[in-house]
Motif scaffolding. Sequence first.
Motif, short mmCIF file in Angstrom:
data_model
loop_
_atom_site.label_atom_id
_atom_site.label_comp_id
_atom_site.label_asym_id
_atom_site.label_seq_id
_atom_site.Cartn_x
_atom_site.Cartn_y
_atom_site.Cartn_z
N GLU A 1 0.82 -1.21 0.00
CA GLU A 1 0.00 0.00 0.00
C GLU A 1 0.85 1.26 0.00
O GLU A 1 0.51 2.25 -0.65
CB GLU A 1 -0.95 -0.01 1.20
CG GLU A 1 -2.04 -1.07 1.13
CD GLU A 1 -3.00 -0.84 -0.03
OE1 GLU A 1 -3.30 0.32 -0.36
OE2 GLU A 1 -3.44 -1.84 -0.63
N ASP B 1 -3.43 -7.91 -1.79
CA ASP B 1 -4.19 -7.29 -0.70
C ASP B 1 -5.39 -6.48 -1.19
O ASP B 1 -6.01 -5.76 -0.43
CB ASP B 1 -3.27 -6.39 0.14
CG ASP B 1 -2.95 -5.07 -0.55
OD1 ASP B 1 -3.01 -5.01 -1.80
OD2 ASP B 1 -2.62 -4.10 0.16
N SER C 1 -5.86 -1.27 -2.48
CA SER C 1 -6.78 -0.19 -2.16
C SER C 1 -6.23 1.18 -2.56
O SER C 1 -6.82 1.88 -3.37
CB SER C 1 -7.11 -0.21 -0.67
OG SER C 1 -7.83 0.95 -0.29
N SER D 1 -11.73 1.39 1.06
CA SER D 1 -11.73 0.26 1.98
C SER D 1 -12.79 0.43 3.07
O SER D 1 -13.34 -0.56 3.56
CB SER D 1 -10.35 0.12 2.64
OG SER D 1 -9.34 0.03 1.68
N HIS E 1 -8.02 -3.96 8.87
CA HIS E 1 -8.47 -2.74 8.21
C HIS E 1 -7.45 -1.61 8.35
O HIS E 1 -7.34 -0.76 7.46
CB HIS E 1 -9.82 -2.31 8.78
CG HIS E 1 -10.41 -1.11 8.11
ND1 HIS E 1 -10.91 -1.14 6.83
CD2 HIS E 1 -10.56 0.17 8.55
CE1 HIS E 1 -11.36 0.07 6.50
NE2 HIS E 1 -11.15 0.88 7.52
N TYR F 1 -5.09 -0.55 5.51
CA TYR F 1 -5.56 0.27 4.39
C TYR F 1 -5.67 1.76 4.74
O TYR F 1 -6.12 2.55 3.91
CB TYR F 1 -6.90 -0.28 3.88
CG TYR F 1 -6.77 -1.73 3.45
CD1 TYR F 1 -6.15 -2.04 2.25
CD2 TYR F 1 -7.22 -2.77 4.26
CE1 TYR F 1 -5.99 -3.36 1.86
CE2 TYR F 1 -7.08 -4.09 3.87
CZ TYR F 1 -6.46 -4.38 2.67
OH TYR F 1 -6.31 -5.69 2.28
#
Length: 252
Positions: free
Chosen positions: A148, A194, A197, A203, A216, A219
Amino acid sequence: MPIARIAMGTPGEASKPEAIKAAVAEFISMLIFVFAGEGSGMAFAKLTNGGAGSPAGLISASIAHAFALFVAVSVGANISGGHVNPAVTFGAFVGGHITLFRSILYWIAQLLGSVVACLLLKFATGGLETSAFALSSGVTVWNAVVFEIVMTFGLVYTVYATAVDPKKGDIGVIAPIAIGFIVGANILAGGAFDGASMNPAVSFGPAVVSWTWDSHWVYWLGPFVGAGIAALVYEILFINQSGHDQLPTTDY
């Protein structure tokens, strides 16, 4: 240094007509983006009896998100700057292009837009849920955080290069296309690991509607770190600090 230009703003900004219009634009752009992006995955799964996890499903998701983001950024650009992503807003804040209070207003609008889009999808599909983002087998939370960070770095760096940089010239015209393309490409790279995102709001909506919060935080942490690094790198290396004042919010 960009960090020196960070501005807190005032609570009164939230009541200004311009700020309210910008927040509404962010809400609508996010609704458009999430409805089309998440909806494409649900549609593919329905047509293939749950085959959204196939290579064709990944390509479908990449194309849908690239197209939808191109439109969402374009329709909001002249009103709010077309952030359509809390991480992009954070990157703009780090670079001194938007105040903290305006950023908070954007974040609220973006999160609400995502939740409403997912609720509309659930209703329109007869009760199907937008699945929350999740890590694939063998992928740890820190693997996902790195994914990410890197993917969001690429996204926000692209935003800076094509939309924020005051020297952008004619390239600013293709900014929404470039932003949509980098998101689509990153989904091809990270989607199988994953979910790719790059956007905390994207998300957040499915997590709320399905009430699934496993990992969570990944993200949020990854995109915000990646966005902050991209903003600092571009500001320090490529924007002339001595001749660059804070840009208006509507110009990113």
